[in-house]
Write an enzyme that holds these catalytic residues in place. Structure first.
Site, short mmCIF file in Angstrom:
data_model
loop_
_atom_site.label_atom_id
_atom_site.label_comp_id
_atom_site.label_asym_id
_atom_site.label_seq_id
_atom_site.Cartn_x
_atom_site.Cartn_y
_atom_site.Cartn_z
N SER A 81 0.77 -1.15 -0.09
CA SER A 81 0.05 -0.16 -0.12
C SER A 81 1.08 1.23 -0.09
O SER A 81 1.82 1.31 0.90
CB SER A 81 -0.92 -0.01 1.37
OG SER A 81 -1.68 1.11 1.12
N LYS A 85 1.82 2.19 -6.93
CA LYS A 85 1.25 1.24 -8.11
C LYS A 85 0.29 1.94 -9.14
O LYS A 85 0.26 2.15 -10.27
CB LYS A 85 0.45 -0.02 -7.64
CG LYS A 85 1.25 -0.98 -6.43
CD LYS A 85 0.56 -2.10 -6.25
CE LYS A 85 -0.75 -1.72 -5.40
NZ LYS A 85 -0.12 -1.23 -3.84
N SER A 152 -2.37 -7.35 -4.51
CA SER A 152 -2.07 -8.76 -4.65
C SER A 152 -1.00 -9.23 -4.07
O SER A 152 0.25 -9.57 -4.37
CB SER A 152 -2.03 -9.00 -6.09
OG SER A 152 -1.03 -8.39 -6.85
#
Lengths: 240, 240
Positions: A81, A85, A152
């Protein structure tokens, strides 16, 4: 699917005629040395060939031969987190759109309308990622580039998604935990450390680092723009 | 996205040169009456124009001007169980693929991997259909035709899906209940009548007939093939 409009054919016909008639007229003049004859032939050629060229183009617009479809990729951004991304994913999506590719960006927010997350246990997270994988694979099969930004944390499901895809690029956004924590203004890491959030990867649940990612990017050293450019360059080799 | 390969350009170049050089040679001969000069000019033109034409083509392959994208449709097949929705949907999908369109067929079976049905109450059914609608709309925005075959008994959710789409064609497969019952070899209707299956539209839960569908087809009068052809003809007016 694109189609060639008549307007395109007309403009292209005129563009070609300009270059072609100049060549013909010059050629005739060089051979016979009479400017009037050269210009007359040129003038008639203009009208005659405009018509023939137009129909030649219309016929070829219906012929599939030699048109090859660009094979799309599924670009899978994984990382902690706040690793960066989605920032990288959005810039990359934009870059691919700029070269006229069809691109679908997917992340937790925009897939929520199709299927909501069912929880944050290992089983629920893996189920969610598998569904995203099926969605990405449907899109890829239809010729669309997929940029997927999902934490993921489990190798097993990333492998599952890789196997569903034809062309898979795993991008490990490897920004260290300490940097991610510092960036986090919403206090998610703090709450996880205090135990107020359960199953938070990197704090109280595992994040399994990718074993063989195609690309590794640490955004504590590189800007999001530079990171997106690196992935873009990687893809560009295959697209060309 | 399709790209023009060099092979296509080369073959097209030769095809064009054949017609163009015959015209030029004939034209020069008509004007000056000397076959040797006409053939010499023709011979030189062949080589010179082959090269110029090739590069003209390569340049135009990079120009977007006048290439218009075919706008896709969401075709929504609604009707009772065994009305013939999926049979028609599959034939229609095939027909659209045959004219080189990108098509995604969706029904209860193939969306299950992405999101499973959560139940058969009005709320659960509507939730499911809304999700399908979001998926269809993502695909449509990417230039893909969507053929969706779902019982979808409630007007409210069909309206919701219609509003998500840019181009929506509601097809009411209006095969009467009695015919559907007769066709049903799996005994679903029987079980519903006996009360062993709950919330079965047409038996113990409502099926709201579409108020303003674009197309109505009763497959007790028309074959699936004919029904698919009718939808195909409807779409073809817009695709051309």
């Amino acid at each position: 699917m694109y189609k060639e409009t008549k307007t395109r054919t007309i403009v292209k016909t005129i563009s070609w005629r300009f270059w072609a008639t100049i060549t013909t007229t010059a050629l005739v003049f060089l051979f016979i040395g009479e400017p009037e004859v050269a210009l007359s032939i040129g003038a008639i050629e203009v009208f005659l060939k405009l018509i023939i060229y137009f129909f030649h183009e219309r016929a070829w617009a219906k012929i599939k031969f030699g048109k090859s479809e660009i094979e799309p990729f599924v670009v899978w951004l994984t990382g902690l987190s706040r690793a960066g991304k989605s920032e990288i994913g959005k810039i990359l999506t934009q870059k691919l759109k700029e070269i006229d590719l069809k691109v679908q960006y997917l992340d937790g927010h925009n897939v929520r309308k199709i299927f909501s997350e069912t929880g944050f246990t290992k089983g629920a997270v893996n189920e969610h990622i598998k569904r995203v994988g099926h969605l990405a694979s449907i899109l890829e099969k239809q010729g669309i580039f997929v940029i997927a930004s999902f934490l993921s944390p489990y190798e097993e499901t990333r492998k599952f998604v890789r196997e569903l895809s034809n062309n898979f690029v795993e991008v490990f956004v490897s920004t260290p935990l300490e940097v991610c924590k510092e960036r986090d203004k919403s206090g998610l890491y703090e709450k996880a450390i205090e135990g107020k959030i359960q199953n938070f990867p990197g704090i109280n649940s595992p994040y399994e680092q990718p074993k063989n990612p195609e690309i590794i990017i640490d955004t504590s050293n590189a800007s999001y723009e530079k990171a997106a450019q690196e992935i873009f360059s990687y893809l560009h080799k295959f697209i060309k």
